[in-house]
Motif scaffolding. Structure first.
Motif, mmCIF file in Angstrom:
data_model
loop_
_atom_site.group_PDB
_atom_site.id
_atom_site.type_symbol
_atom_site.label_atom_id
_atom_site.label_comp_id
_atom_site.label_asym_id
_atom_site.label_seq_id
_atom_site.Cartn_x
_atom_site.Cartn_y
_atom_site.Cartn_z
ATOM 1 N N VAL A 85 -13.010 6.646 -3.206
ATOM 2 C CA VAL A 85 -12.806 5.391 -2.470
ATOM 3 C C VAL A 85 -13.969 4.434 -2.742
ATOM 4 O O VAL A 85 -13.767 3.235 -2.972
ATOM 5 N N THR B 148 0.987 3.878 -3.021
ATOM 6 C CA THR B 148 0.572 5.267 -2.774
ATOM 7 C C THR B 148 1.705 6.227 -3.102
ATOM 8 O O THR B 148 1.477 7.314 -3.660
ATOM 9 N N ALA C 144 -4.460 2.170 9.542
ATOM 10 C CA ALA C 144 -4.664 0.939 8.774
ATOM 11 C C ALA C 144 -5.300 -0.142 9.642
ATOM 12 O O ALA C 144 -6.129 -0.923 9.164
ATOM 13 N N ARG D 246 -7.830 8.898 -6.354
ATOM 14 C CA ARG D 246 -8.085 8.919 -4.913
ATOM 15 C C ARG D 246 -6.869 9.432 -4.143
ATOM 16 O O ARG D 246 -6.988 10.292 -3.265
ATOM 17 N N THR E 124 -8.694 5.989 5.166
ATOM 18 C CA THR E 124 -7.921 6.043 3.922
ATOM 19 C C THR E 124 -7.310 7.417 3.741
ATOM 20 O O THR E 124 -6.160 7.550 3.333
ATOM 21 N N GLU F 147 0.839 -1.212 0.000
ATOM 22 C CA GLU F 147 0.000 0.000 0.000
ATOM 23 C C GLU F 147 0.871 1.259 0.000
ATOM 24 O O GLU F 147 0.610 2.215 -0.735
ATOM 25 N N LYS G 57 -4.371 7.753 6.210
ATOM 26 C CA LYS G 57 -3.214 6.953 5.779
ATOM 27 C C LYS G 57 -2.450 7.670 4.673
ATOM 28 O O LYS G 57 -1.217 7.722 4.673
ATOM 29 N N THR G 58 -3.199 8.220 3.722
ATOM 30 C CA THR G 58 -2.564 8.932 2.603
ATOM 31 C C THR G 58 -1.846 10.175 3.099
ATOM 32 O O THR G 58 -0.741 10.488 2.648
ATOM 33 N N MET H 47 -14.305 3.453 5.707
ATOM 34 C CA MET H 47 -12.996 3.667 5.084
ATOM 35 C C MET H 47 -12.611 5.111 4.819
ATOM 36 O O MET H 47 -11.436 5.429 4.691
ATOM 37 N N GLN I 171 -13.636 0.838 -4.328
ATOM 38 C CA GLN I 171 -14.022 -0.369 -3.596
ATOM 39 C C GLN I 171 -15.112 -1.156 -4.332
ATOM 40 O O GLN I 171 -15.096 -2.380 -4.340
ATOM 41 N N GLU J 67 -7.677 4.644 -8.358
ATOM 42 C CA GLU J 67 -6.804 4.687 -7.180
ATOM 43 C C GLU J 67 -5.859 5.887 -7.241
ATOM 44 O O GLU J 67 -5.640 6.569 -6.238
ATOM 45 N N GLU K 102 -8.994 0.814 10.118
ATOM 46 C CA GLU K 102 -9.686 0.552 8.850
ATOM 47 C C GLU K 102 -9.859 -0.943 8.613
ATOM 48 O O GLU K 102 -10.959 -1.413 8.273
#
Length: 303
Positions: free
Chosen positions: A185, A53, A87, A245, A140, A49, A143-144, A136, A189, A242, A90
């Protein structure tokens, strides 16, 4: 003497059709989904991931330079950036939502006459949308932010801590700010798990025909994992979603970026700055991540 009359052979008994079974709604099933997702993200999931990213946010980077960039953030620990708490939060929530909603939706789709492939697609899409909006969005996003905020450090600005960053975004932009990019997202998904479940079921169907297990016999562990790996790898076709996102949630300053980012204007911005290749940046680690996630959630979940 009269000739003996040969006995008429008995007609072969018809093979009973495979019985459709509804998986029971149990707390243990929710724990299973959470546990499988925690296992997935803590092993190979988060490193893949982070690399994916990093490549999507730094679209001039190749795979090797992305690995070097991640390693430069703290060695091995750089690959686990954003694991705790985002993470884990999530994974523990979205895994439970996915397995529960997807199995229910797949059962009802099959009961209305859908094929294994069609039922898998409906189940995966429904589960994917449910987990995006239910659990999420903010995880998400955070995390980003964790992975991309090191661009600030590179420009001489000291990055904030995890919770300070969260509170700063919440104070400035409210719930919308910490759920930035949630529509992207949800699209990701929905297409992710629709493809993964559907293609895995299609691969299972092919394996059944090759191995003569077309009447409901159980597939072996290797056969289940093979089907899920094929389904997961092929589902990386939606990588542009992705990349969009990541760009929407990325904490970077660029005067050319749209001020209010939507899925549409972010797509246009990426295409104008990096071309078609930019939309598929990070697809290699994404294929690895998709295979691993699908093996964990589809093959292991079925077992």
């Amino acid at each position: 003497m009269s000739a003996a009359i040969a006995p008429i052979p008995a007609a072969p008994s018809p093979v009973a059709p495979q019985k459709l079974e509804k998986k029971p709604i149990k707390f243990s099933n929710l724990l299973l989904g959470a546990g499988l997702n925690l296992f997935e993200v803590t092993t190979l999931g988060q490193p893949l991931e982070v690399v994916k990213t990093t490549m999507a946010a730094n679209r001039s980077d190749g795979f090797g330079s992305a690995l070097s960039r991640v390693w430069g953030r703290g060695g091995v620990f750089g690959f686990y950036q954003g694991l705790i708490p985002w993470a884990w939060i999530e994974a523990s929530t979205k895994g439970a939502v996915l397995l529960f909603v997807a199995s229910e939706a797949e059962y009802y789709a099959r009961s209305f006459g859908a094929s294994e492939f069609g039922g898998g697609v409906v189940g995966g899409m429904t589960g994917g949308v449910a987990q995006a909006y239910a659990t999420m969005g903010f995880c998400t996003c955070m995390k980003t932010v964790e992975i991309t905020k090191h661009k600030m450090a590179a420009s001489g600005v000291a990055p904030q801590g995890t919770w300070a960053t969260f509170m700063d975004i919440y104070k400035r932009e409210g719930i919308r700010g910490i759920n930035k990019g949630v529509n992207a997202v949800a699209i990701r998904q929905m297409t992710n798990w629709g493809s993964r479940f559907g293609l895995s079921r299609l691969a299972e169907d092919g394996i059944r025909k090759v191995t003569k297990k077309e009447h409901g016999e159980k597939l072996s562990v290797v056969e289940k994992i093979t089907a899920s790996a094929l389904g997961g790898g092929l589902s990386a076709w939606n990588q542009p979603i992705e990349v969009i996102r990541v760009e929407m949630q990325s904490k970077k300053d660029d005067p050319n970026r749209p001020k209010k980012m939507t899925v549409g204007n972010t797509f246009k911005y990426i295409y104008q700055t990096n071309g078609f290749k930019g939309l598929y940046r990070g697809v290699a680690p994404r294929i690895g991540l998709s295979v691993w996630q699908t093996v964990c959630m589809v093959a292991f979940g079925d077992m």
